[in-house]
Design a protein around this motif. Structure first.
Motif, PDB file in Angstrom:
ATOM      1  N   ALA A  11       0.830  -1.205   0.000  1.00 15.79           N
ATOM      2  CA  ALA A  11       0.000   0.000   0.000  1.00 15.79           C
ATOM      3  C   ALA A  11       0.865   1.255   0.000  1.00 15.79           C
ATOM      4  O   ALA A  11       0.564   2.229  -0.696  1.00 15.79           O
ATOM      5  CB  ALA A  11      -0.937  -0.003   1.202  1.00 15.79           C
ATOM      6  N   LEU A  15       0.756   4.031  -2.848  1.00 16.75           N
ATOM      7  CA  LEU A  15       0.365   5.378  -2.424  1.00 16.75           C
ATOM      8  C   LEU A  15       1.416   6.400  -2.854  1.00 16.75           C
ATOM      9  O   LEU A  15       1.074   7.460  -3.398  1.00 16.75           O
ATOM     10  CB  LEU A  15       0.179   5.409  -0.906  1.00 16.75           C
ATOM     11  CG  LEU A  15      -0.444   6.676  -0.303  1.00 16.75           C
ATOM     12  CD1 LEU A  15      -1.146   6.346   1.011  1.00 16.75           C
ATOM     13  CD2 LEU A  15       0.600   7.753  -0.033  1.00 16.75           C
ATOM     14  N   ALA A 215      -4.962   2.741  -1.584  1.00 17.79           N
ATOM     15  CA  ALA A 215      -3.714   3.509  -1.644  1.00 17.79           C
ATOM     16  C   ALA A 215      -3.695   4.425  -2.862  1.00 17.79           C
ATOM     17  O   ALA A 215      -3.203   5.563  -2.794  1.00 17.79           O
ATOM     18  CB  ALA A 215      -2.521   2.555  -1.682  1.00 17.79           C
TER      19      ALA A 215
END
Length: 258
Positions: A11, A15, A215
């Motif tokens: 994630a 992100l 994300a």
């Protein structure tokens, strides 16, 4: 590595990649691919990057599709379609250590090309500087479109980074930023669709897909929020430094495994 730690790292990578993509208009693949490859393996890391970068480009293209140049996109995308299978073959047939070395090298070369030859413009038009870079006669006209498209298609399916050749083509074609952004996004959508078709869909659990989707959404919101607050030049240098570090690390790990 525990399942929770792995999902958190996944994630975080997505992100960061999504954030820098919306912040600077480039960088998801350059930043995320080396880390995804190290975390998930070469094949899964690349195809996940293809899926995520393609999805981000679809969203970005929604407001600018009318400015897409079909005459330029046809040779670019057609050439990419011809070389995507070769890149996909490379990721499947070579030993993991060799594949990791090749991917790290391609990412490193791609970053150096962007640093030396062109700057990809940011998505937010009000903050975009003009494209600039070295002029390369071989990347002009129809032949240049074929060369750039073929290189981008191969690099995208093999290493997840197909943008730098298109950036160099745009520089040599004299495109303005307003012209470059929607056409680059269109190319990204098409070439990533080809790459996913050739490489397959990532084999992730439902939980991991949820982490990836969340994300990407958070990264997009963060990138848009930061776009007006962080000067573009330092942000771009940071993105390229992270990407170069990741590429060299992946290449070094692959060579060490040999």
């Amino acid at each position: 590595m525990t399942s929770g730690t792995s999902e958190a790292l996944l994630a975080g990578i997505v992100l960061l990649g999504s954030c820098v993509q919306w912040l600077t208009g480039m960088g998801f693949a350059l930043v995320a691919v080396p880390a995804l490859v190290l975390l998930l393996g070469p094949a899964q890391g690349v195809v996940l990057a293809n899926c995520a970068a393609g999805a981000i480009s679809v969203v970005g293209l929604a407001g600018g599709w009318r400015r897409v140049r079909p005459a330029a996109m046809v040779p670019l995308c057609a050439a990419a379609a011809c070389t995507v299978p070769a890149g996909a073959w490379l990721t499947r047939r070579l030993p993991p250590s060799v594949t990791l070395s090749v991917m790290g090298a391609l990412v490193t070369v791609a970053v150096l090309l962007v640093m030396r030859g062109a700057r990809v413009p940011a998505l937010r038009g009000a903050r975009v500087p003009a494209l600039r870079g070295a002029r390369v006669p071989a990347l002009r006209g129809g032949r240049g479109a074929v060369v750039a498209g073929a290189a981008g298609g191969f690099m995208n399916s093999a290493a997840g980074v197909g943008g730098p050749p298109i950036s160099l083509y745009a520089v040599n074609a004299g495109w303005t930023v307003r012209e470059f952004v929607p056409n680059a996004q269109f190319y990204s959508v098409v070439v990533n669709a080809f790459s996913v078709a050739a490489n397959g869909v990532p084999e992730l659990s439902g939980t991991r897909w949820a982490w990836v989707g969340g994300a990407m959404a958070v990264g997009a919101l963060a990138g848009r929020a930061l776009a007006g607050r962080i000067p573009e030049a330092p942000a771009r240098r940071l993105v390229l430094t992270l990407a170069l570090t990741g590429g060299v690390t992946a290449m070094g790990k692959g060579l060490w495994g040999l």
